[in-house]
Design a protein around this motif. Structure first.
Motif, PDB file in Angstrom:
ATOM      1  N   UNK A 437       0.821  -1.203   0.000  1.00 36.15           N
ATOM      2  CA  UNK A 437       0.000   0.000   0.000  1.00 36.15           C
ATOM      3  C   UNK A 437       0.855   1.253   0.000  1.00 36.15           C
ATOM      4  N   UNK A 438       0.348   2.320  -0.584  1.00 36.34           N
ATOM      5  CA  UNK A 438       1.027   3.605  -0.487  1.00 36.34           C
ATOM      6  C   UNK A 438       0.712   4.216   0.875  1.00 36.34           C
ATOM      7  N   UNK A 439       1.750   4.501   1.656  1.00 33.98           N
ATOM      8  CA  UNK A 439       1.591   5.058   2.997  1.00 33.98           C
ATOM      9  C   UNK A 439       1.662   6.574   2.985  1.00 33.98           C
ATOM     10  N   UNK A 440       2.503   7.123   2.132  1.00 36.11           N
ATOM     11  CA  UNK A 440       2.693   8.577   2.072  1.00 36.11           C
ATOM     12  C   UNK A 440       1.412   9.274   1.640  1.00 36.11           C
ATOM     13  N   UNK A 441       1.240  10.504   2.102  1.00 36.09           N
ATOM     14  CA  UNK A 441       0.056  11.287   1.739  1.00 36.09           C
ATOM     15  C   UNK A 441       0.383  12.411   0.762  1.00 36.09           C
ATOM     16  N   UNK A 442       1.658  12.665   0.509  1.00 35.68           N
ATOM     17  CA  UNK A 442       2.061  13.749  -0.383  1.00 35.68           C
ATOM     18  C   UNK A 442       1.685  13.426  -1.822  1.00 35.68           C
ATOM     19  N   UNK A 443       1.467  14.471  -2.609  1.00 39.65           N
ATOM     20  CA  UNK A 443       1.151  14.281  -4.021  1.00 39.65           C
ATOM     21  C   UNK A 443       2.378  13.882  -4.830  1.00 39.65           C
ATOM     22  N   UNK A 444       3.526  14.374  -4.430  1.00 38.81           N
ATOM     23  CA  UNK A 444       4.755  14.047  -5.132  1.00 38.81           C
ATOM     24  C   UNK A 444       5.179  12.619  -4.790  1.00 38.81           C
ATOM     25  N   UNK A 445       5.538  11.842  -5.803  1.00 32.45           N
ATOM     26  CA  UNK A 445       5.941  10.453  -5.588  1.00 32.45           C
ATOM     27  C   UNK A 445       7.432  10.294  -5.887  1.00 32.45           C
ATOM     28  N   UNK A 446       8.128   9.633  -4.995  1.00 31.53           N
ATOM     29  CA  UNK A 446       9.526   9.282  -5.210  1.00 31.53           C
ATOM     30  C   UNK A 446       9.619   7.762  -5.345  1.00 31.53           C
ATOM     31  N   UNK A 447      10.513   7.328  -6.213  1.00 27.99           N
ATOM     32  CA  UNK A 447      10.588   5.901  -6.512  1.00 27.99           C
ATOM     33  C   UNK A 447      12.047   5.517  -6.743  1.00 27.99           C
TER      34      UNK A 447
END
Length: 499
Positions: A437-447
């Motif tokens: 699952x995605x835990x972060x709430x920020x709109x910007x995604x780092x990968x």
């Protein structure tokens, strides 16, 4: 002569070294990783006794030197000065009359509390008596110690072993020991069936029970194993994290590691956490613990496999590797503390580092293959997206193997699909598609992605959502395609080809 040259080249592949070209490698060594630690031969599972001393990291590990399946456990040994290149050492601990050598930890006894000498290395481990287990004539697991006066080169087992007899618990193992300065004692974190029991000692030889945690919290799909208790400094004061590996019962079948955030006062660990949190959602990161004697830095390595299929994965003279080392930290997301994993890679150990910048993906896909042509299946890739969006990254080769990974916006999940990535028929438990699952709430995604010859480790949103997966191909991926249904700009793209 050619056959023997191939074997020699294959044996060079250890902890960051690889044969010059794939064509010269013995085919039986196809699945040997380039920069993840593997034993030269035999079986390996849990990392043990990890400790840092005088510029050297010591990795001990569960080891059966005689076959490539689990068997009579020894402590194998490897050393490194940078956590990237490893040199395998002679076996450290052998089975004896008290049993085989199960998992445990090692500490530097700076104040000579045990009386073996100042700055001596002391290993604390589980003796496992297979005869008692088979005959069921008693309790077969208890804790013992050994010490080294020459920085881990040789070990002497304490004549008074076991130092912690079994109090009546069948699963009683995997001691992780730390010095707790506030209470001026050694604290042992021990797996006890489906809970964790804490013990205290002033001298590493005499232990008293302190408290127990876990009977009614967390995941309980299998036995609890390989715990670790860690202190983190935060803006809100000290926070403590308890790592607990569990088998089975992981989020993507079989083995996995959960964690609890709470407080520890020298006697009792407490946590208000009601949800289940996983350090890594991938099926191939288990029994991870941290190096001792590293100050406030927490560096973890895990066993890169899964008990659901570990004994049957493709192998030749060796079986199993370790995950890449990673530093652990805490980050607060919507009033909850979450564990963050940051992989340790060294820029000076890579060649062909490419700062690509921004790439505009239009018409559904963008070919990035030219950036990995010289990688021979070993590279690091990172990038950012300014908005949350679904994407697929497809790795392929001319044989038709494919590994697909990315993000599913509809289900808010990162994923790895290894259903077409080589041999997957050796076990029905080798799950084809794994998710986190995605835990972060920020709109910007780092990968960030670390790819090796037979594994992928994903650290999404700075290491909040992680997926470690094995796969088994006999020809490296050399095609990389970014796919998206929407036109997107992929920023800060970087590729490091790891040699």
């Amino acid at each position: 002569m050619k056959k023997y040259l191939s074997i020699l080249l294959a044996l060079v592949v250890l902890g960051g070294c690889q044969a010059p070209t794939e064509t010269k490698q013995n085919l039986e060594e196809n699945y040997r990783p380039s920069y993840h630690f593997t034993p030269k031969k035999g079986w390996m599972n849990d990392p043990n006794g990890m400790v840092y001393l005088d510029g050297t990291y010591h990795l001990f590990f569960q080891h059966n030197p005689d076959t490539t399946v689990w068997g009579p456990m020894h402590w194998g040994h490897a050393t490194s000065t940078d956590l990237i290149h490893w040199e395998e050492q002679p076996i450290a601990l052998f089975p004896d009359s008290l049993g085989t050598i199960f998992s445990g930890s090692a500490v530097v006894d700076k104040d000579n509390t045990a009386g073996f000498g100042k700055d001596v290395l002391v290993a604390i481990f589980t003796h496992h008596n297979p005869k008692i287990e088979e005959e069921k004539t008693g309790l077969h697991q208890y804790q013992s110690i050994a010490y080294s006066l020459d920085k881990g080169k040789s070990w002497t087992k304490y004549e008074g072993n076991p130092v912690l007899p079994n109090p009546g618990i069948w699963d009683f193992r995997d001691p992780k020991v730390m010095w707790h300065a506030a209470s001026k004692q050694w604290v042992m974190t021990l797996a006890t069936k489906q809970s964790i029991t804490f013990y205290g000692s002033k001298n590493l030889k005499e232990w008293a029970r302190l408290s127990e945690f876990g009977n009614e919290v967390g995941a309980h799909g299998g036995v609890w194993e390989c715990p670790d208790l860690l202190r983190f400094e935060t803006a809100e004061g000290d926070k403590w994290v308890l790592l607990v590996s569990i088998n089975p019962g992981g989020p993507n079948t079989g083995s996995a590691t959960q964690y609890f955030v709470g407080d520890f006062d020298g006697t009792t660990f407490s946590s208000d956490q009601t949800d289940i949190r996983w350090m890594d959602y991938g099926p191939d990161n288990y029994a991870g613990v941290t190096f001792s004697n590293t100050g406030d830095q927490h560096i973890l390595m895990g066993w890169m496999s899964n008990w659901a299929y570990a004994n049957t994965v493709p192998a030749s003279t060796w079986r199993s590797g370790m995950t890449i080392p990673r530093t652990l930290s805490l980050e607060k997301i919507q009033e909850h503390w979450h564990l963050v994993s940051t992989p340790i890679t060294k820029d000076d150990q890579t060649s062909g580092a490419q700062q690509i910048g921004a790439i505009r993906v239009q018409n559904g896909s963008e070919d990035l293959s030219k950036y990995i042509k010289e990688a021979h299946g070993a590279f690091e890739l990172s990038f950012e997206l300014d908005a949350v969006a679904s994407f697929n990254m497809v790795l392929a080769n001319e044989k038709g193997d494919e590994l697909v990974f990315g993000f599913d916006e509809t289900n808010n999940q990162f994923f790895v699909d290894r259903s077409k990535a080589g041999d997957a028929n050796f076990s029905p438990s080798f799950i084809q598609r794994t998710v986190a699952p995605r835990i972060a709430s920020a709109q910007k995604m780092k990968y960030s992605v670390l790819l090796d010859r037979n594994s992928i480790e994903i650290f999404a949103d700075g290491g909040l959502s992680n997926l470690s997966n094995l796969f088994f191909i006999d020809q490296s991926f050399d095609v990389l395609t970014f796919k998206s249904a929407k036109d997107v700009e992929v920023k800060n793209v970087k590729v490091n080809v790891i040699k």
